[in-house]
Enzyme design. Structure first.
Site, PDB file in Angstrom:
ATOM      1  N   SER B  72     -14.320   1.522  36.847  1.00 21.32           N
ATOM      2  CA  SER B  72     -14.204   1.514  35.393  1.00 21.32           C
ATOM      3  C   SER B  72     -15.075   0.448  34.771  1.00 21.32           C
ATOM      4  O   SER B  72     -15.224  -0.636  35.321  1.00 21.32           O
ATOM      5  CB  SER B  72     -12.764   1.229  34.978  1.00 21.32           C
ATOM      6  OG  SER B  72     -11.904   2.095  35.628  1.00 21.32           O
ATOM      7  N   ALA B  73     -15.619   0.767  33.636  1.00 18.19           N
ATOM      8  CA  ALA B  73     -16.376  -0.229  32.890  1.00 18.19           C
ATOM      9  C   ALA B  73     -15.446  -0.847  31.864  1.00 18.19           C
ATOM     10  O   ALA B  73     -14.766  -0.151  31.124  1.00 18.19           O
ATOM     11  CB  ALA B  73     -17.561   0.421  32.209  1.00 18.19           C
ATOM     12  N   CYS B  74     -15.396  -2.152  31.862  1.00 16.20           N
ATOM     13  CA  CYS B  74     -14.500  -2.831  30.939  1.00 16.20           C
ATOM     14  C   CYS B  74     -15.276  -3.193  29.679  1.00 16.20           C
ATOM     15  O   CYS B  74     -16.176  -4.000  29.709  1.00 16.20           O
ATOM     16  CB  CYS B  74     -13.974  -4.099  31.603  1.00 16.20           C
ATOM     17  SG  CYS B  74     -12.484  -4.713  30.846  1.00 16.20           S
ATOM     18  N   ALA B  75     -14.931  -2.535  28.583  1.00 16.92           N
ATOM     19  CA  ALA B  75     -15.631  -2.817  27.329  1.00 16.92           C
ATOM     20  C   ALA B  75     -14.644  -3.338  26.293  1.00 16.92           C
ATOM     21  O   ALA B  75     -13.613  -2.723  26.041  1.00 16.92           O
ATOM     22  CB  ALA B  75     -16.317  -1.565  26.823  1.00 16.92           C
ATOM     23  N   THR B  78     -10.745  -3.236  26.621  1.00 14.81           N
ATOM     24  CA  THR B  78     -10.056  -1.999  26.956  1.00 14.81           C
ATOM     25  C   THR B  78     -10.708  -1.388  28.188  1.00 14.81           C
ATOM     26  O   THR B  78     -11.919  -1.463  28.359  1.00 14.81           O
ATOM     27  CB  THR B  78     -10.147  -0.971  25.817  1.00 14.81           C
ATOM     28  OG1 THR B  78     -11.521  -0.702  25.566  1.00 14.81           O
ATOM     29  CG2 THR B  78      -9.481  -1.491  24.558  1.00 14.81           C
TER      30      THR B  78
END
Lengths: 247, 128
Positions: B72-75, B78
């Site tokens: 997952s990419a944490c942006a 969130t």
């Protein structure tokens, strides 16, 4: 407190090798010249940059004149995709671009921005192994396709895609090779790519330095305007120590 | 470059074999089996059997001294399901159960063994 310290996140970034730091240090201290200057301070910096450019070019079977230093993989992706898409459009009118849905955001967001500016972009699906299929690539290509951008090694899954399988030579091929550079053998000629992005900090180098390989003759406008550095395509006083660190 | 490649190849093979021997094949799903770099191992806890919470697993690993990553990419605070995993047609739940271990040539077999031990014990707690 746990004493264990295991680092299994080398795709995010790596620890700088002590030899890299050792090579960089003189250019952070005594050899501080601006590489564009004519005096001996400047010449030392210029020699260091051009030697580094040669080493990196040799490494991927390119010419030194085809290597541009940037601030990293993201900038290289922005620089190449914007540069080729816009110049090709002004020269030939071709306005269609192809990439895959599993690219890095530095590629995807650049494509989305170009879409907003009037380009048409096609985002192809990947198979269950996260690899774009040749069938999807070939059906995506049309007469106005100027550029296709596909990554060599996926940063999340490690999936490999062999770009030499793309046989259509009537368009420019870019690869985001950030996760492959220095890890698997790359020969830009065998791979058949016109442009490639790579970054130093993924392979024991410093952060904030990358390269864009752009095959000679590829239409590509400059990205950062200012001085004439990097053959007028990327202005700004060169980051000498980091360039040396990359090489 | 070749020495490093061979070293990480054997690390990844070792890691993968250990996963296979400690878990049933359909519990841990190795991603990109067909053609992938030895520098990256991506696998997913089958959402049929496990809670898809790679962030909690990563925090647990970190407490045990192991730094890994998720798909997952944490942006901006969130966590969104990885666009890469979604692009292959897999579910958001699948994406959220994905972990990434990426190697360098200085990593050791001992580190892999320790990690597998921790993972094996920890993943039990994530069973549905």
């Amino acid at each position: 407190m746990n004493e264990t310290n295991i680092y299994f996140d080398n795709a995010a970034t790596t620890k700088m090798h002590p030899k890299v730091l050792e090579k960089m240090l003189p250019y952070l201290t005594d050899n501080y010249g601006n590489a564009s200057a004519v005096h001996s301070f400047g010449r030392k910096a210029r020699v260091a940059i051009e030697d580094s450019r040669e080493i990196i070019a040799d490494f991927i079977n390119a010419d030194p004149g085809e290597i541009y230093f940037t601030s990293g993989g993201s900038e290289s992706n922005n620089f190449i995709i914007n540069g080729i898409a816009k110049t090709e459009f002004s020269e030939s009118g071709r306005n269609h671009l192809i990439t895959s849905k599993s690219e890095h955001h530095a590629v995807l967001h650049t494509f989305e921005k170009l879409q907003k500016e009037g380009f048409t972009a096609h985002f192809i699906d990947v198979d269950e192994d996260f690899i774009p299929t040749l069938e999807n690539i070939n059906t995506g290509i049309n007469n106005s396709t100027s550029l296709i951008s596909l990554m060599l090694v996926n940063n999340e899954t490690g999936s490999l895609f062999d770009l030499s399988k793309i046989k259509n030579k009537n368009l420019y091929i870019h690869t985001d090779a950030v996760q492959g550079f220095g890890k698997i053998q790359i020969d830009v000629k065998k791979l058949g790519v016109d442009a490639l992005s790579a970054s130093a900090h993924k392979l024991y180098g410093p952060k904030g330095i990358g390269i864009a390989y752009v095959k000679s003759g590829t239409p590509m406008e400059s990205f950062i305007l200012g001085g004439g550095q990097e053959r007028n395509r990327r202005a700004g006083t060169e980051n000498v120590a980091s360039i040396v660190g990359f090489a | 470059m070749e020495d490093n490649f061979n070293k990480v190849s054997s690390l990844k093979t070792y890691f993968t074999d250990k996963l296979k021997s400690n878990f049933d094949d359909d519990n841990i799903l190795i991603n990109s089996k067909r053609n992938s770099t030895p520098y990256i191992l991506s696998f997913t806890l089958n959402p049929d059997f496990y809670k898809s919470d790679s962030q909690a697993i990563l925090m647990n690993l970190d407490v045990n001294g192991i730094a890994a990553s998720s798909g997952s990419a944490c942006a901006s605070g969130t966590v969104k399901p990885s666009h890469v995993i979604l692009a292959s047609g897999k579910s958001a739940e699948y994406a959220n159960g994905t972990l990434r271990f990426s190697f360098n040539a200085e990593n050791t077999f001992k580190e892999v063994e320790y990690t597998i031990d921790i993972l094996t014990r920890m993943i039990e707690k994530f069973k549905k």
